[in-house]
Design a protein around this motif. Structure first.
Motif, mmCIF file in Angstrom:
data_model
loop_
_atom_site.group_PDB
_atom_site.id
_atom_site.type_symbol
_atom_site.label_atom_id
_atom_site.label_comp_id
_atom_site.label_asym_id
_atom_site.label_seq_id
_atom_site.Cartn_x
_atom_site.Cartn_y
_atom_site.Cartn_z
ATOM 1 N N GLN A 6 -4.968 -0.258 29.682
ATOM 2 C CA GLN A 6 -4.327 1.048 29.885
ATOM 3 C C GLN A 6 -2.814 0.948 29.732
ATOM 4 O O GLN A 6 -2.181 1.779 29.093
ATOM 5 C CB GLN A 6 -4.711 1.580 31.271
ATOM 6 C CG GLN A 6 -3.653 2.389 32.013
ATOM 7 C CD GLN A 6 -3.437 3.757 31.407
ATOM 8 O OE1 GLN A 6 -4.255 4.282 30.692
ATOM 9 N NE2 GLN A 6 -2.285 4.345 31.703
ATOM 10 N N MET A 44 -1.164 -1.332 28.058
ATOM 11 C CA MET A 44 -0.771 -1.761 26.716
ATOM 12 C C MET A 44 -0.900 -0.659 25.677
ATOM 13 O O MET A 44 -0.051 -0.536 24.789
ATOM 14 C CB MET A 44 -1.619 -2.959 26.284
ATOM 15 C CG MET A 44 -1.298 -4.225 27.048
ATOM 16 S SD MET A 44 -2.400 -5.568 26.615
ATOM 17 C CE MET A 44 -1.762 -6.058 25.009
ATOM 18 N N GLY A 73 -1.702 2.682 26.464
ATOM 19 C CA GLY A 73 -1.721 3.991 27.087
ATOM 20 C C GLY A 73 -0.671 4.949 26.562
ATOM 21 O O GLY A 73 -0.710 6.127 26.873
ATOM 22 N N GLY A 74 0.266 4.469 25.787
ATOM 23 C CA GLY A 74 1.304 5.347 25.242
ATOM 24 C C GLY A 74 0.713 6.453 24.392
ATOM 25 O O GLY A 74 -0.351 6.294 23.794
ATOM 26 N N LYS A 75 1.420 7.569 24.355
ATOM 27 C CA LYS A 75 0.900 8.777 23.722
ATOM 28 C C LYS A 75 0.428 8.558 22.282
ATOM 29 O O LYS A 75 -0.519 9.172 21.837
ATOM 30 C CB LYS A 75 1.985 9.859 23.764
ATOM 31 C CG LYS A 75 1.557 11.220 23.275
ATOM 32 C CD LYS A 75 2.658 12.234 23.540
ATOM 33 C CE LYS A 75 2.332 13.590 22.955
ATOM 34 N NZ LYS A 75 3.432 14.555 23.157
ATOM 35 N N TRP A 76 1.125 7.715 21.525
ATOM 36 C CA TRP A 76 0.817 7.572 20.106
ATOM 37 C C TRP A 76 0.260 6.203 19.730
ATOM 38 O O TRP A 76 -0.018 5.936 18.557
ATOM 39 C CB TRP A 76 2.081 7.806 19.278
ATOM 40 C CG TRP A 76 2.730 9.116 19.532
ATOM 41 C CD1 TRP A 76 3.804 9.351 20.352
ATOM 42 C CD2 TRP A 76 2.371 10.384 18.983
ATOM 43 N NE1 TRP A 76 4.129 10.678 20.343
ATOM 44 C CE2 TRP A 76 3.273 11.338 19.502
ATOM 45 C CE3 TRP A 76 1.379 10.798 18.090
ATOM 46 C CZ2 TRP A 76 3.193 12.694 19.161
ATOM 47 C CZ3 TRP A 76 1.313 12.139 17.758
ATOM 48 C CH2 TRP A 76 2.212 13.064 18.292
ATOM 49 N N LEU A 115 -2.519 4.408 20.104
ATOM 50 C CA LEU A 115 -3.821 4.226 19.461
ATOM 51 C C LEU A 115 -3.750 4.599 17.983
ATOM 52 O O LEU A 115 -4.196 3.854 17.118
ATOM 53 C CB LEU A 115 -4.886 5.065 20.174
ATOM 54 C CG LEU A 115 -5.244 4.648 21.611
ATOM 55 C CD1 LEU A 115 -6.299 5.578 22.182
ATOM 56 C CD2 LEU A 115 -5.723 3.205 21.654
ATOM 57 N N SER A 116 -3.159 5.760 17.718
ATOM 58 C CA SER A 116 -3.061 6.213 16.328
ATOM 59 C C SER A 116 -2.195 5.277 15.497
ATOM 60 O O SER A 116 -2.499 5.001 14.334
ATOM 61 C CB SER A 116 -2.484 7.620 16.269
ATOM 62 O OG SER A 116 -3.250 8.498 17.050
#
Lengths: 106, 106
Positions: free
Chosen positions: B17, B19, B21-24, B26-27
């Motif tokens: 989470q 590592m 968890g930042g808004k962007w 995953l993309s």
DNA sequence: CGGTATCCGCGGGGATACTG
DNA sequence: CAGTATCCCCGCGGATACCG
């Protein structure tokens, strides 16, 4: 798929991010996945989450269709949380993340 | 494992989470996973991220060991981002999340 | 081209008290 | 027992300007 939106704010990954991006949501899902849990149980196992925040995150998971909330009209009241079908489909991912997290970090 | 810490702030899931968890993030990982990307490319494909935030999130992913940052000392300067081994090991999870997100939402 | 440096608003999340 | 109701702080993320 609209090519220009492949990575935009409505792509699958960003939807996932919005649904389980909350600070405690992954752990909560993980804990509840093992078996149906009462609110008080969850609260005891996650002492670092304030009660109000716990309620909020559980309700968000519910309204996103990942959790089912069953209310038993007893005295004293009892509320149990369990995974929905959608939540169960997310379980393999959760398991992978947990393993990856345990293995690859420090 | 310490039983009392099974779901605490230092369990695997919470590390994940923190590592990604930042808004962007995953993309970003998803986009960079397809091939090595230049900073300018990324910026163009993600017009909704401000440049400063883009730099910040990329650097965090780098310091968490998910991304490799290669600087070419040319004029004009060139910087390329690619997945590290750890990042590649996260790829299957990313793929699952993307599929789950595309299939199960609305 | 690929960044810093500043400033700032908003909302995620916490603390505490009260309730059916 | 399982919640609301308030109040509040901090830091994520955005906007804008400047730099090697």
């Amino acid at each position: 798929m609209n090519h220009s939106k492949k990575y935009s704010s409505d792509c699958g990954l960003n939807k996932v991010q919005k649904m389980v991006g909350g600070k405690w949501k992954l752990s909560l899902l993980w804990y509840i996945s093992e078996e149906t849990r009462r609110f008080g149980e969850i609260k005891r196992v996650f002492p670092d989450i304030t009660q109000s925040m716990l309620t909020k995150q559980l309700r968000e998971l519910e309204s996103d269709g990942l959790l089912h909330r069953e209310i038993y009209k007893e005295v004293p009241p009892r509320v149990e949380y369990s995974l929905t079908n959608l939540g169960q489909q997310f379980l393999p991912i959760l398991r992978s993340m947990s393993e990856w997290g345990e293995c690859n970090l420090e």
